[in-house]
Write an enzyme that holds these catalytic residues in place. Structure first.
Site: not given
Length: 143
Positions: A72, A113
């Site tokens: 990410k 996450d």
């Protein structure tokens, strides 16, 4: 490929195992298991590199016996399964090029996450199915 899950501290794995975890492209590593990795394996040079230019999403950055999987852009973002798969493929290629066969991982992307382990496990099995890798998933939170 052989994949097994164990109730074990990831950081207690023998030295022949490479350890992997997920990070953001800004390499902040300020919480969760990424913080433990940063402290234990002195991953500050990754932060220096990321301050110059963000790390590449979907890439594995090896450092010592760690694989830092960029999934990410920023630490507060959530990864996609696609970005995770690309990073795992990058790690696989690195392992194959160097004849590495022992890998220990947490449940990648499933802590802070919030990815679903069964889906992540399926990705790992698909990516590594044609290899001789031994992958140990260490599921232990230290309590």
């Amino acid at each position: 490929m052989q994949l097994r899950e164990e109730q074990k501290n990831l950081f207690s794995m023998p030295e022949e195992y490479y350890l992997a975890h997920c990070i953001s492209a800004d390499a902040k590593m300020g919480a969760g298991i990424a913080l433990e990795f940063r402290k234990k394996f002195q991953l500050d040079p990754l932060q220096v590199l990321a301050n110059i230019k963000l790390l590449e999403i979907g890439k594995c950055y090896p450092m010592g016996r760690t694989f830092n999987l960029v999934t990410k852009i920023r630490y507060w973002h959530k990864p996609t399964y696609s970005n995770l798969k690309e990073a795992i493929l990058s790690m696989k290629n690195y392992c194959l090029e160097r004849d590495l066969t022992y890998l220990a991982i947490p449940k990648l992307g499933c802590g802070l996450d919030r990815l679903k382990w069964q889906k992540v496990k399926g990705i790992i099995e698909e990516v590594f199915q044609d290899t001789q890798m031994e992958i140990v998933v260490c599921d232990w939170n230290g309590n």
